[in-house]
Design an enzyme around this catalytic site. Structure first.
Site, short mmCIF file in Angstrom:
data_model
loop_
_atom_site.label_atom_id
_atom_site.label_comp_id
_atom_site.label_asym_id
_atom_site.label_seq_id
_atom_site.Cartn_x
_atom_site.Cartn_y
_atom_site.Cartn_z
N VAL A 106 2.12 -4.87 3.03
CA VAL A 106 1.23 -5.90 3.57
C VAL A 106 1.79 -7.27 3.23
O VAL A 106 2.13 -7.54 2.07
CB VAL A 106 -0.20 -5.76 2.98
CG1 VAL A 106 -1.13 -6.75 3.65
CG2 VAL A 106 -0.70 -4.35 3.18
N LYS A 148 0.28 -5.81 8.25
CA LYS A 148 0.54 -4.51 7.62
C LYS A 148 1.59 -3.77 8.46
O LYS A 148 1.39 -3.55 9.65
CB LYS A 148 -0.76 -3.71 7.54
CG LYS A 148 -0.56 -2.32 6.96
CD LYS A 148 -1.88 -1.66 6.66
CE LYS A 148 -2.30 -1.97 5.24
NZ LYS A 148 -3.57 -1.37 4.86
N ASP A 208 -11.56 6.47 2.14
CA ASP A 208 -11.00 5.90 0.91
C ASP A 208 -11.77 4.64 0.52
O ASP A 208 -11.18 3.58 0.29
CB ASP A 208 -9.50 5.60 1.12
CG ASP A 208 -8.77 5.32 -0.19
OD1 ASP A 208 -9.29 5.72 -1.26
OD2 ASP A 208 -7.69 4.71 -0.15
N GLY A 231 0.84 -1.20 0.00
CA GLY A 231 0.00 0.00 0.00
C GLY A 231 0.87 1.24 0.00
O GLY A 231 2.08 1.16 0.09
N GLY A 232 0.26 2.41 -0.08
CA GLY A 232 1.01 3.64 -0.10
C GLY A 232 1.72 3.88 1.22
O GLY A 232 2.84 4.37 1.26
N MET A 233 1.07 3.50 2.32
CA MET A 233 1.60 3.81 3.64
C MET A 233 2.51 2.74 4.19
O MET A 233 3.36 3.00 5.02
CB MET A 233 0.44 3.90 4.62
CG MET A 233 0.15 5.28 5.03
SD MET A 233 -0.81 5.20 6.51
CE MET A 233 0.42 5.52 7.73
#
Length: 241
Positions: free
Chosen positions: A7, A22, A116, A2-4
């Site tokens: 995972v 994550k 989101d 993911g962007g942050m």
């Protein structure tokens, strides 16, 4: 990935079950602010965990200065995967939307805004039931959807007009995004699908709401009236739940 964060599919050794892990990306774990937000989001997700249509969070912790969240691993992929591979029968689409709506209503009752909502964040279990994931994770990093490289695509398509204007998201923004998902599930395309994410984001602000029945003549007439409310530019016109 993911962007942050990243995972991983992992095994919980004490309980011998497969989980999704994550981990906050290395580049973000230097920032105390982002770390604090990531943890706050993790605790918010954990608070919602008992809901049948929200992904269950098993554990929250930190490893070598990087916060992590341990979540249930769902075998069925996401609604995004499914609509890419085949068209979805309307009855199944309605059921998925009902389940996603129940999960979001529960979050909103707890004062948590997702920010989101999109098909990639609607995960499916073995029985094809929806579990909403990634509550506020994108915003947890303090990122604007339109400026973070690499995350724009796919998300601008579900962006509420107020978010496209840079205002903060509310429960009504999540309901708008679910309306966009509904349009896509029932017609096979996003209402403002465009060449570029920026064009699509602007369409949410300015373009008239398209007719779902023109896109898919098999749909019943009443569907357009539902989308007039669900995709209303003014959050107050949208349904209250």
């Amino acid at each position: 990935s993911g962007g942050m964060g990243d995972v991983y599919r992992a095994v919980d050794l004490s309980l011998e079950r497969t989980v999704a892990l994550k981990v906050l990306a290395e580049r973000h774990s230097q920032s105390a602010d982002i770390r604090a937000r990531f943890k706050r989001e993790a605790h918010a997700a954990a608070r919602l965990s008992t809901h049948p249509h929200v992904v269950t969070v098993f554990d929250v912790g930190e490893h070598e200065g990087r916060p992590f969240i341990v979540m249930e691993y769902l075998e069925g992929g996401s609604v995004h995967d499914r609509i890419r591979s085949a068209s979805v029968a309307p009855a199944r689409a309605i059921e998925w939307l009902r389940q996603a709506a129940a999960g979001l209503d529960a979050a909103h009752a707890e004062g948590i805004v997702h920010r989101d909502v999109k098909p990639a964040n609607l995960l499916l279990d073995d029985d094809d039931r929806v579990h909403v994931t990634d509550f506020g994770i994108a915003s947890a990093a303090g990122f604007d959807t339109l400026t973070l490289p690499g995350t724009v695509l796919g998300t601008a398509g579900y962006l509420s007009p107020e978010q496209a204007r840079g205002e903060s998201a509310s429960a009504a923004s999540d309901r708008y995004a679910l309306g966009v998902v509904a349009f896509e599930l029932l017609t096979g395309r996003r209402p403002y699908a465009a060449e570029t994410p920026v064009t699509e984001a602007f369409a949410h602000l300015n373009a008239p709401i398209p007719s779902a029945t023109q896109t898919s003549p098999a749909l019943p007439r009443g569907v357009d009236a539902v989308f007039e409310r669900a995709l209303a530019k003014d959050p107050h016109v949208r349904p209250a739940s």
